[in-house]
Design a protein around this motif. Sequence first.
Motif, short mmCIF file in Angstrom:
data_model
loop_
_atom_site.label_atom_id
_atom_site.label_comp_id
_atom_site.label_asym_id
_atom_site.label_seq_id
_atom_site.Cartn_x
_atom_site.Cartn_y
_atom_site.Cartn_z
N ARG A 185 -2.01 14.38 72.40
CA ARG A 185 -0.79 14.66 72.96
C ARG A 185 0.32 14.65 71.78
O ARG A 185 0.23 13.73 70.84
CB ARG A 185 -0.38 13.36 73.90
CG ARG A 185 0.88 13.69 74.52
CD ARG A 185 1.16 12.73 75.66
NE ARG A 185 0.46 12.95 77.10
CZ ARG A 185 0.72 13.68 77.60
NH1 ARG A 185 1.61 14.73 77.65
NH2 ARG A 185 -0.13 13.94 78.83
N VAL A 186 0.83 15.61 71.80
CA VAL A 186 1.83 15.74 70.49
C VAL A 186 3.45 15.82 71.33
O VAL A 186 3.46 16.25 72.46
CB VAL A 186 1.82 17.32 69.83
CG1 VAL A 186 3.08 17.50 69.01
CG2 VAL A 186 0.54 17.35 69.40
N GLN A 187 4.15 14.96 70.95
CA GLN A 187 5.28 14.46 71.52
C GLN A 187 6.18 15.54 71.80
O GLN A 187 6.32 16.57 70.87
CB GLN A 187 6.06 13.71 70.48
CG GLN A 187 7.35 12.94 71.29
CD GLN A 187 8.12 12.06 70.36
OE1 GLN A 187 7.66 11.82 69.24
NE2 GLN A 187 9.24 11.41 70.92
N ASP A 188 6.37 15.83 73.15
CA ASP A 188 7.17 17.00 73.52
C ASP A 188 6.67 18.16 73.71
O ASP A 188 7.21 19.12 73.96
CB ASP A 188 8.70 17.12 72.96
CG ASP A 188 9.38 15.97 73.04
OD1 ASP A 188 9.24 15.31 73.88
OD2 ASP A 188 10.20 15.48 71.91
N GLU A 201 -3.55 23.06 69.44
CA GLU A 201 -2.55 24.04 70.00
C GLU A 201 -2.15 23.28 71.42
O GLU A 201 -2.96 23.20 72.29
CB GLU A 201 -3.10 25.37 70.18
CG GLU A 201 -3.48 25.93 68.74
CD GLU A 201 -3.83 27.46 69.08
OE1 GLU A 201 -3.53 27.96 70.21
OE2 GLU A 201 -4.52 27.83 68.29
N PRO A 202 -0.59 23.04 71.57
CA PRO A 202 -0.02 22.71 72.67
C PRO A 202 -0.63 23.69 73.75
O PRO A 202 -0.20 24.74 73.81
CB PRO A 202 1.17 22.31 72.58
CG PRO A 202 1.43 22.59 70.94
CD PRO A 202 0.29 23.19 70.62
N ASN A 203 -1.14 22.93 75.16
CA ASN A 203 -1.49 23.56 76.17
C ASN A 203 -2.39 24.73 75.96
O ASN A 203 -2.37 25.82 76.59
CB ASN A 203 -0.20 24.13 76.94
CG ASN A 203 0.69 22.52 77.28
OD1 ASN A 203 0.21 21.94 77.76
ND2 ASN A 203 2.01 22.94 77.10
N GLY A 204 -3.21 24.65 74.70
CA GLY A 204 -3.90 25.87 74.27
C GLY A 204 -5.27 25.51 75.37
O GLY A 204 -5.47 25.08 76.16
N GLU A 205 -6.07 26.72 75.19
CA GLU A 205 -7.33 27.11 75.99
C GLU A 205 -8.70 26.84 75.35
O GLU A 205 -9.65 26.57 75.91
CB GLU A 205 -7.09 28.52 76.42
CG GLU A 205 -6.20 29.04 77.17
CD GLU A 205 -6.16 29.11 78.45
OE1 GLU A 205 -7.41 28.99 79.03
OE2 GLU A 205 -5.13 28.72 79.28
N ALA A 206 -8.58 26.64 74.05
CA ALA A 206 -9.87 26.13 73.03
C ALA A 206 -10.38 24.97 73.68
O ALA A 206 -9.62 23.94 74.04
CB ALA A 206 -9.63 26.16 71.75
N GLU A 207 -11.93 25.04 73.81
CA GLU A 207 -12.51 23.77 74.26
C GLU A 207 -13.55 23.53 73.35
O GLU A 207 -14.40 24.64 72.92
CB GLU A 207 -12.91 23.84 75.93
CG GLU A 207 -12.03 24.19 76.91
CD GLU A 207 -12.41 23.87 78.04
OE1 GLU A 207 -13.89 24.16 78.23
OE2 GLU A 207 -11.75 23.99 79.08
N LEU A 208 -14.02 22.15 73.35
CA LEU A 208 -15.24 21.99 72.68
C LEU A 208 -16.33 22.53 73.55
O LEU A 208 -16.53 22.45 74.77
CB LEU A 208 -15.43 20.42 72.47
CG LEU A 208 -14.59 19.63 71.20
CD1 LEU A 208 -14.84 18.28 71.32
CD2 LEU A 208 -14.90 20.25 70.04
N ASP A 209 -17.62 23.24 73.06
CA ASP A 209 -18.33 23.57 73.66
C ASP A 209 -19.42 22.64 73.68
O ASP A 209 -19.46 21.44 73.33
CB ASP A 209 -19.06 25.10 73.33
CG ASP A 209 -19.73 24.89 71.76
OD1 ASP A 209 -20.00 23.90 71.42
OD2 ASP A 209 -20.02 26.08 71.39
N ARG A 210 -20.78 22.92 74.25
CA ARG A 210 -21.67 21.78 74.70
C ARG A 210 -22.35 21.24 73.16
O ARG A 210 -22.77 20.33 73.15
CB ARG A 210 -22.74 22.59 75.45
CG ARG A 210 -24.18 21.32 75.57
CD ARG A 210 -24.75 21.48 76.94
NE ARG A 210 -25.56 20.21 76.86
CZ ARG A 210 -26.85 20.54 77.13
NH1 ARG A 210 -27.39 21.74 77.14
NH2 ARG A 210 -27.71 19.40 77.08
#
Length: 175
Positions: free
Chosen positions: A10-13, A22-31
Amino acid sequence: AENSGLEFIRVQDDGICDCKTEPNGEAELDRCGTCDGKNASMDECGVAGHIPSEKVCHTQGMDSPHWNKACTGCDGQPQPELPWNPSPQSVNDGYGYGGLRTDRCGVCGGDSSTCSGCDGIPFSPAVLDVCRVCGGNNQTCTGCDDVPRAAQVHEDAEERCGGDHYGAPGCDYSL
């Protein structure tokens, strides 16, 4: 976004950050634990969530000697839908942890019967004797002539081995 094992930052604001922060980004850790890796280092066996990731994730990708081995049997066919056996390959008698196994006789997908004795035990020396007895000594079908055979030779009424006189002793039944 749903938390699929990764820790959100969580990045403030700025809202919740993805694995690239990245705030509200789509990148996820894969398996395999790679940020935005899209499971590129995961082999075909990785689709089976029950197989541990250390068995399906490879830093060398398809060049890894372990690629697809976690669910591949002796036939070389990956079968991730089959139950995964955590035993070492030496215990599994197979090339991988899934798929067809090599039986005790060395036959891929076999049932250990090709090297079994008549008692069903692999590598047993037991064989059927002439009398069709497993591990027998040819005595259960030995007739009065001491020759083992399927049709025993019996004594006739005059106690002659193999004789043809089966009436009352001393009687002549010939025509």
